[in-house]
Design an enzyme around this catalytic site. Structure first.
Site, PDB file in Angstrom:
ATOM      1  N   ARG A  98      38.453  40.182  30.719  1.00 39.36           N
ATOM      2  CA  ARG A  98      36.991  40.347  30.792  1.00 39.36           C
ATOM      3  C   ARG A  98      36.438  41.034  29.544  1.00 39.36           C
ATOM      4  NH1 ARG A  98      38.305  37.458  34.463  1.00 39.36           N
ATOM      5  NH2 ARG A  98      37.486  37.487  36.586  1.00 39.36           N
TER       6      ARG A  98
ATOM      7  N   SER B 275      32.124  39.555  40.858  1.00 39.66           N
ATOM      8  CA  SER B 275      32.768  40.880  40.910  1.00 39.66           C
ATOM      9  C   SER B 275      31.905  41.884  40.160  1.00 39.66           C
ATOM     10  CB  SER B 275      34.142  40.844  40.238  1.00 39.66           C
ATOM     11  OG  SER B 275      34.982  39.902  40.851  1.00 39.66           O
TER      12      SER B 275
ATOM     13  N   GLU C 172      31.935  45.417  35.601  1.00 41.97           N
ATOM     14  CA  GLU C 172      32.047  44.160  34.853  1.00 41.97           C
ATOM     15  C   GLU C 172      30.649  43.628  34.507  1.00 41.97           C
ATOM     16  OE1 GLU C 172      34.439  40.638  36.442  1.00 41.97           O
ATOM     17  OE2 GLU C 172      32.497  39.718  36.033  1.00 41.97           O
TER      18      GLU C 172
END
Ligand code: FAD
Ligand code: EPU
Length: 338
Positions: free
Chosen positions: A164, A238, A334
């Protein structure tokens, strides 16, 4: 390019947050973007590039110019014995691009089916799912420097992809607009069914002979069964990353919580399932007003209707604090907070 004033961003972010952009414009080519960036009127105005709005959380009105990337196009740019190189405009829908590749019989992105958002954002956080990350198929991108308006090409190494992560979230944060991305697709598929749930789903579907289409179908089915559809419940997937810990930390957690869900990584490190940690803290299905934690996936924070961005952030802090207190692990966000 037409700039409009005081535009609600609600239709432009999957969290469904009703923030307002002081100014808003869409562009469908690099030249159109350059035209606006060159205009002295906007030189000192804060600017942000928006794709599909599926990984942002607006916590206030944006007192600047939101530029929505609408650059389209999908073309084969190169071919060798084993690969076809397909370039896609940053404003192409990601899932549409994945389907296009599958229809051409090109393999490599099928595990990434149904991820919301646009092609241009795919390298930003090296999107990943079901055992694959884009870095496995990424070849090159073209980006425009927002200040000097130079066009720069980044190859795979230059993007510094991680879990990520990419260079665009760090040293080049807010400096470039990604215009197009080239993916290197395989003529012969290398099926990746390492992620447990895929194997189970393929079996349930009764698939005898693997194909890129069947893997895509399995992924689409798994995703639809547990992730909330933003058209129904606001969310950005998420909210946190799965945290990575040392072997020592993992072993002490395992001794105290024998059911802990974790995956081994290279160099004696472990990735913990943040969804499990959050669920154990009692948050799954929690709701306060319109801000909540999804009932089927505790890693996903949701907006049931009219939650404000600050309420979602406030909830996220409570989740972080409780996970820290119970497990001694700090969750990192995130989602991009604006
Ligand atoms: P946006 O939200 O519009 O932008 C994200 C960031 O990138 C912002 O900072 C923006 O300024 C910047 N940006 C966008 N486009 C450009 C550009 N062209 N140039 C420069 N900067 C740009 N992600 C995963 O990795 N895996 C998943 O499995 C996954 N599942 C999801 C499921 C759901 C239901 C949802 C809602 C989200 C999920 N996500 C997942 C997160 C999201 O889909 C990805 O991060 C996606 O790449 C975001 O694309 P976007 O176009 O919507 O980006
Ligand atoms: N789990 C729970 N409770 C929950 C959620 C998960 O116990 O409420 C445990 C389960 O044991 C489950 C495991 O966690 O088997 C993993 O859950 P899941 O397969 O749903 O994946 P995840 O780790 O929660 C990650 C990505 C997703 C990606 C999936 C599939 C991150 C931060 N998230 O989620 O990406 O789609 O794996 O590969 O890495 C996103 O980035 O927005 C996103 C949705």
């Amino acid at each position: 390019m037409r700039v409009i004033e005081n535009v609600s961003l609600r239709p432009f972010n999957t969290f469904g947050i009703d923030a307002t952009a002081r100014y808003f414009a869409s562009f469908d080519s690099a030249d159109a973007l350059k035209e606006i960036l060159e205009d002295p009127q906007w030189r000192h105005t804060p600017r942000m590039i928006l794709g599909g709005g599926s990984n942002v959380l607006f916590t206030k009105d944006f007192d600047g110019l939101v530029l929505k990337n609408g650059i389209k196009g999908m073309n084969v740019v190169k071919e060798d014995a084993d690969h076809v190189y397909v370039e896609a405009g940053a404003g192409e829908n990601w899932h549409g691009f994945v389907m296009h590749c599958i229809e051409q019989g090109l393999a490599g992105l099928e595990n990434l089916s149904l991820i919301p958002g646009n092609v241009g954002a795919s390298p930003m956080q090296n999107i990943g799912a079901y055992g694959v990350e884009i870095k496995d198929a990424f070849y090159e991108l073209e980006a425009l420097h927002m200040k000097d308006l130079a066009s720069v090409r980044f190859n795979n190494g230059a993007c510094e992809f991680g879990y990520r992560e990419s260079v665009f979230k760090h040293q080049y944060k807010d400096q470039f607009t990604i215009l197009s991305v080239i993916y290197r697709l395989n003529k012969q598929p290398h099926f990746n069914t390492s992620y447990g749930a895929i194997g189970q789903e393929l079996e349930r579907m009764g698939v005898k002979e693997l194909s890129i289409r069947s893997i895509s179908d399995a992924v689409i089915h798994i995703r639809s069964s547990k992730l909330p559809n933003p058209a129904e419940i606001g969310n950005a997937g998420s909210f946190f990353k799965n945290p990575e810990v040392t072997l020592e930390k993992y072993e002490s957690l395992k001794a105290a919580f024998s059911e802990i869900v974790a995956y081994p990584l290279p160099h004696n490190r472990y990735k913990l399932a943040a969804g499990w940690l959050i669920e154990q803290c009692g948050w799954k299905g929690y709701r306060n007003g319109d801000a909540g934690v999804h009932a089927k996936q505790a890693l996903v924070l949701v907006n049931y209707g009219h939650a404000k961005g600050e309420e979602i952030v406030e909830l996220s802090w409570k989740v972080v604090e409780s996970v820290k207190e119970k497990f001694g692990v700090t969750l990192e966000r995130e989602v991009n907070i604006i």
